[in-house]
Design an enzyme around this catalytic site. Structure first.
Site, PDB file in Angstrom:
ATOM      1  N   TYR B 101       1.006  -1.297  -0.030  1.00 44.38           N
ATOM      2  CA  TYR B 101       0.246  -0.187   0.108  1.00 44.38           C
ATOM      3  C   TYR B 101       1.093   0.956   0.134  1.00 44.38           C
ATOM      4  O   TYR B 101       0.356   2.179  -0.597  1.00 44.38           O
ATOM      5  CB  TYR B 101      -1.072  -0.239   1.399  1.00 44.38           C
ATOM      6  CG  TYR B 101      -2.259  -0.720   0.934  1.00 44.38           C
ATOM      7  CD1 TYR B 101      -3.258  -0.265  -0.201  1.00 44.38           C
ATOM      8  CD2 TYR B 101      -1.975  -1.933   1.659  1.00 44.38           C
ATOM      9  CE1 TYR B 101      -4.574  -1.273  -0.472  1.00 44.38           C
ATOM     10  CE2 TYR B 101      -3.793  -2.621   1.098  1.00 44.38           C
ATOM     11  CZ  TYR B 101      -4.678  -1.719   0.694  1.00 44.38           C
ATOM     12  OH  TYR B 101      -5.869  -2.880  -0.523  1.00 44.38           O
ATOM     13  N   GLU B 197       5.919 -30.269  15.468  1.00 45.16           N
ATOM     14  CA  GLU B 197       5.665 -30.169  14.598  1.00 45.16           C
ATOM     15  C   GLU B 197       4.212 -29.315  14.807  1.00 45.16           C
ATOM     16  O   GLU B 197       3.782 -28.015  14.394  1.00 45.16           O
ATOM     17  CB  GLU B 197       5.046 -30.803  13.561  1.00 45.16           C
ATOM     18  CG  GLU B 197       4.077 -30.927  12.515  1.00 45.16           C
ATOM     19  CD  GLU B 197       3.413 -32.410  11.337  1.00 45.16           C
ATOM     20  OE1 GLU B 197       4.077 -32.739  11.689  1.00 45.16           O
ATOM     21  OE2 GLU B 197       2.835 -31.932  10.643  1.00 45.16           O
ATOM     22  N   ASP B 249       4.596 -35.851  12.706  1.00 44.68           N
ATOM     23  CA  ASP B 249       3.443 -36.318  12.493  1.00 44.68           C
ATOM     24  C   ASP B 249       4.401 -37.585  11.821  1.00 44.68           C
ATOM     25  O   ASP B 249       5.498 -37.636  11.476  1.00 44.68           O
ATOM     26  CB  ASP B 249       2.336 -36.371  11.939  1.00 44.68           C
ATOM     27  CG  ASP B 249       1.412 -35.811  13.042  1.00 44.68           C
ATOM     28  OD1 ASP B 249       1.447 -35.909  14.283  1.00 44.68           O
ATOM     29  OD2 ASP B 249       0.735 -34.812  11.949  1.00 44.68           O
TER      30      ASP B 249
END
Lengths: 369, 369
Positions: B101, B197, B249
């Site tokens: 901007y 994680e 995981d």
């Protein structure tokens, strides 16, 4: 470890055990065990004109064990309640995904799982919340942290004293569970609470130390604020009598964020009484700010069709409909055909928003109720 | 305000002004101003076998003002450089959206905007980073905070002393910019860094005060860790000589998260040298853990086709290909046909992961290099 007071601990335990008693009693009298769960749906949400919040109505549904179509859900409800009881006994908190796994297993002698997907256990948790009248947070279940806070206040978080005046650039990460047993408010020189829609704008306010100059707390919820941020604002507002101002983009989504903070949402109507702040004020970007602050048209964004229909929908919410100022505001957005982001103020200067824009809006009381 | 040291401040200013000099000189000699920008693409990424990280190659492209197809991009590059110079002069930091901007306006006498969408300015920022050899963070540009840290260490964040042993349940929110001028490391009793994680699992480790019992720092990056978290790990690892363990995981995405922490990513190859930690160890869930820890099959999840192809792809990364242990690990995942989430360990007990699983894996050195 988040230590619940013995009293709260026992209260939750008692509610869960009462639920279990329903089954024990039914078994003793050889009757069908069933439980009643308030209906969570648009049809059972009502706007309470007096309290000015969205509430859950009185409709209930019965979940029964001897009904073939309800038996699995009944069993799941009992498993979730039992998992919550384990958690409560251990005085621990955990995530809703963790609870799903805790309750998931293959039923002995079958190939059937108690739960296959988390999408089965999540609504059961919400059922349990309304059935026993304990919020997820009281049961010790959390969602991801979202949102940060800094400002002129000292708090205690899980036994640690935290000076929110000295949190550096990152701020204090607002946890999902902010009940009294975890978070306590201490010494402060705060006169109001500023909820900022976006993390990036919050960082500007933190870097420019707005909270110090204007004696306030600044916090953000990373977009639509999560339950933890809403509950924290509720507690600060009610316990310390601090007014709440909401700073959002100039678009229908910004109006909606304010609306949820103020009146609650249909989705979580059963929680409004513990989260909604009907006196919250909208200090967000207004469609009249283009003229007021001489904002260049090159940084405005044309409304899309869905923005227009969303704006009209919000105009007709009972709590906006009764207010002339709000009707004017949203009409002006539709008339001008544009929306604006808070970042657009940087086209003037990086700190225009903290040094000119907001101080002037606060001074001239350019907020909407 | 994030105070840059005068030296760093001047160094960035000088680099930006050197870029401007290219144009000034060209104009003086009535030549076509042009700048050289290293090519950021897969074709220009190479795996440095010696340093064990993904690096940007030597290919460059020229951006020239008198070339019709490049003139707009040239102008935009200069505007972004100028915006960064304003920011640097004011000693401030801001978001990449804010800078968009700041640089956006309608060119006088035309209806043409300098920028229409942020998707135009973001790649220009990355161009500028490689062109002048200053990271976005050094230029004072931040992304959203993502990630939290607690542990046995005191740090200074933007002048405030923060004791990471006393951060309550929420933790310290890791900022996007963690350069030495903002974050300094002080007294600690830390022996390693554990990157987790998921936020929800991190909360379990925090609630159970794992960091206190095991003398470490625990942090999470909310999935794939953002630049701020990666840079912080890099600094902790290199400045304090702390080993790094990554807990994810058991799925291809978990392997990939580790891979990025270790070797860097193609997308940000130009930053690997300041972010990658080739010695990081994988302590995440392994496909052999089902047997090792007697995990119930009802909490495993069947691999999807895309999981399988992703696993095979990762198996062939040069840094996994050369390691027998990694080949065995991924082969076992493909053979068993299932993946697992860290939360699945809760089927045993809520704190099984902190009290049994990880301590045992660390003790038996069940990690992969």
């Amino acid at each position: 470890m988040a230590k619940k007071s013995r009293k709260e601990h026992e209260a939750v335990g008692k509610k869960l055990q009462n639920l279990a008693q329903v089954v024990v009693k039914a078994a003793r009298f050889r009757r069908d065990p069933n439980i009643e769960i308030p209906t969570r749906a648009l049809s059972n949400s009502i706007y309470d004109e007096k309290r000015k919040i969205i509430m859950l109505g009185d409709a209930k549904q019965t979940r029964s064990f001897f009904n073939l179509s309800q038996a699995k859900k009944f069993m799941q409800t009992m498993l979730i309640a039992s998992g919550c009881n384990d958690l409560n006994d251990q005085g621990k908190t955990t995530s809703i995904r963790d609870l799903f796994y805790h309750c998931k297993h293959t039923i002995e002698g079958t190939k059937e799982n108690t739960f296959d997907e988390q999408s089965e256990s999540d609504p059961i948790i919400e059922d349990l919340e309304v059935a026993i009248g304990s919020l997820r947070e009281e049961l010790g279940l959390f969602a991801e942290n979202k949102g940060s806070m800094v400002g002129a206040m000292t708090i205690v978080d899980d036994g640690d004293t935290i000076d929110l005046r000295r949190m550096g650039s990152g701020g204090w990460s607002v946890p999902s569970i902010v009940e009294k047993d975890v978070i306590q408010f201490k010494k402060h020189e705060t006169q109001f609470i500023l909820l900022i829609e976006k993390a990036a704008i919050w960082k500007r306010f933190n870097e420019d130390r707005y909270w110090e100059k204007h004696k306030c707390l600044i916090l953000h919820g990373g977009g639509q604020p999560p339950r933890g941020v809403r509950r924290l604002i509720y507690r600060l507002h009610n316990e310390l009598k601090l007014p709440v101002y909401v700073l959002t983009d100039n678009d229908p989504w910004g109006y909606y964020i304010y609306s949820v903070v103020k009146q609650g949402s249909i989705n979580l109507a059963f929680e409004s009484a513990r989260m909604a702040v009907p006196k919250a004020r909208f200090i967000g970007m207004s469609s009249f700010d283009v003229q007021r602050f001489n904002i260049s048209h090159s940084v405005t964004i044309a409304l899309k069709d869905e923005d227009k229909s969303r704006a009209r929908e919000i105009m007709n919410y009972p709590w906006f409909k009764e207010k002339e100022e709000w009707q004017k505001e949203i009409e002006q957005m539709l008339k001008s055909g544009v929306k604006m982001e808070l970042e657009s103020l940087s086209s003037k200067d990086f700190s225009f928003i903290t040094e000119t824009y907001l101080p002037e809006k606060m001074k001239r009381k350019l907020w909407l109720d």
